[in-house]
Scaffold this motif. Structure first.
Motif, PDB file in Angstrom:
ATOM      1  N   HIS A 142       0.819  -1.208   0.000  1.00  0.00           N
ATOM      2  CA  HIS A 142       0.000   0.000   0.000  1.00  0.00           C
ATOM      3  C   HIS A 142       0.854   1.261   0.000  1.00  0.00           C
ATOM      4  CE1 HIS A 142      -2.757  -3.124   1.358  1.00  0.00           C
ATOM      5  NE2 HIS A 142      -3.733  -2.360   0.938  1.00  0.00           N
ATOM      6  N   THR A 143       1.963   1.203  -0.720  1.00  0.00           N
ATOM      7  CA  THR A 143       2.889   2.337  -0.777  1.00  0.00           C
ATOM      8  C   THR A 143       2.220   3.601  -1.305  1.00  0.00           C
ATOM      9  OG1 THR A 143       4.781   0.866  -1.098  1.00  0.00           O
ATOM     10  CG2 THR A 143       5.054   3.152  -1.771  1.00  0.00           C
ATOM     11  N   GLU A 144       1.307   3.444  -2.254  1.00  0.00           N
ATOM     12  CA  GLU A 144       0.680   4.617  -2.865  1.00  0.00           C
ATOM     13  C   GLU A 144      -0.129   5.419  -1.863  1.00  0.00           C
ATOM     14  OE1 GLU A 144      -1.497   3.734  -6.371  1.00  0.00           O
ATOM     15  OE2 GLU A 144       0.121   2.618  -7.318  1.00  0.00           O
ATOM     16  N   THR A 145      -0.707   4.756  -0.886  1.00  0.00           N
ATOM     17  CA  THR A 145      -1.533   5.473   0.086  1.00  0.00           C
ATOM     18  C   THR A 145      -0.760   5.859   1.346  1.00  0.00           C
ATOM     19  OG1 THR A 145      -2.303   3.325   0.924  1.00  0.00           O
ATOM     20  CG2 THR A 145      -3.709   4.471  -0.661  1.00  0.00           C
ATOM     21  N   ASP A 149       7.556   3.057   1.242  1.00  0.00           N
ATOM     22  CA  ASP A 149       7.994   1.917   0.441  1.00  0.00           C
ATOM     23  C   ASP A 149       8.839   0.976   1.294  1.00  0.00           C
ATOM     24  OD1 ASP A 149      10.417   3.214   0.724  1.00  0.00           O
ATOM     25  OD2 ASP A 149      10.497   3.910  -1.356  1.00  0.00           O
ATOM     26  N   LYS A 261      -9.241   1.195  -7.126  1.00  0.00           N
ATOM     27  CA  LYS A 261      -8.146   1.604  -8.019  1.00  0.00           C
ATOM     28  C   LYS A 261      -8.698   1.932  -9.398  1.00  0.00           C
ATOM     29  CE  LYS A 261      -4.245   1.416  -7.571  1.00  0.00           C
ATOM     30  NZ  LYS A 261      -3.322   2.564  -7.422  1.00  0.00           N
TER      31      LYS A 261
END
Length: 261
Positions: A142-145, A149, A261
């Motif tokens: 869930h790096t995008e949220t 990272d 998404k």
């Protein structure tokens, strides 16, 4: 749950880790900068008291209402930092470190080599390490949220998982430890939980129950011990379902995230 065998894996981990990990999987997968940003000082202090208190079952029945995911992340990190030794104990520090730069025919061969090293750790450390890697593996998805990272997660958790007093005088050595943690997170789904026989599980449960009752009986003595000694104890006994990747605890949240998404 082991995705390959379909079997449930049972292990004993500290209550504070189980409670924080479950809460963070359910509610923290959209918290930006989680683990990097600190929780509220007052609330984190209250949580530490709760998880240190026998009369509160060491936080086993904690209701998270009024607390944030950042509070939970802060108390989880604090617990790890104040352990008497890192999760990967000093005895195995060099072995884990040296392995990262060794040459292997395949990536899977290196994973297998680390699996054998993990199996040499004390059993409680194995459970704790694999649970933490599972948790961090969920956050890596869930790096995008979260804006966290694998590299960032490794930097933050290396001090509690793989470090040595000598690292303070050698920043380069510290970075090598981060490489190990990053590799373990990246491949955490391939590491196996230790298998316990029914007799071993019963012995563990009985031992933890005896330790817990002893702590309750000597509460007036325990309260006079310093905070470091309290953190050294394994918290109140409970059986924890340690889920394989992706964690069951995050399945519903992760599925909703994918749908959006």
């Amino acid at each position: 749950m082991d995705d390959r065998t379909g079997k449930q894996c049972f292990g004993a981990i500290p209550t504070v880790i189980a409670k924080c990990g479950s809460f963070l999987k359910d509610e923290g997968l959209s918290s930006k900068g989680i683990f990097r940003l600190c929780g509220n000082v007052k609330r984190v202090g209250l949580l530490q008291t709760i998880f240190d208190t026998p009369d509160d079952d060491y936080g086993a029945k904690l209701d998270w209402r009024g607390y944030t995911t950042y509070d939970a992340a802060s108390i989880l990190r604090r617990f790890l930092i104040y352990l008497p030794e890192p999760v990967i104990t000093h005895e195995y520090y060099k072995l884990f470190r040296d392995m990262i730069d060794n040459s292997f025919e395949t990536e899977q061969a290196k994973v297998n080599a680390y699996q054998k090293l993990i199996e040499r750790l004390p059993l409680p450390n194995q459970f704790l390490l694999l649970y933490l890697l599972d948790l961090l593996g969920v956050y890596a998805m869930h790096t995008e949220t979260t804006l966290m990272d694998i590299s960032s997660l490794a930097i933050i958790f290396t001090p509690g998982i793989l470090c040595h007093p000598d690292d303070k005088m050698n920043p380069t050595s510290y970075k090598d430890s981060q490489k190990v943690i990053q590799f373990l997170i990246e491949h955490q789904s391939q590491f196996l939980m230790p298998e316990l026989s029914d007799n071993q599980q019963q012995q563990q449960e009985q031992q933890k129950e005896e330790e817990y009752l002893l702590c309750k009986q000597n509460n007036h003595v325990i309260e006079k011990e310093d905070q470091r000694r309290r953190r050294e104890r394994i918290d109140s006994p409970q059986v924890v379902h340690v889920n394989r990747y992706p964690s069951q605890g995050a399945n519903n949240h992760h599925n909703k995230w994918l749908q959006n998404k």
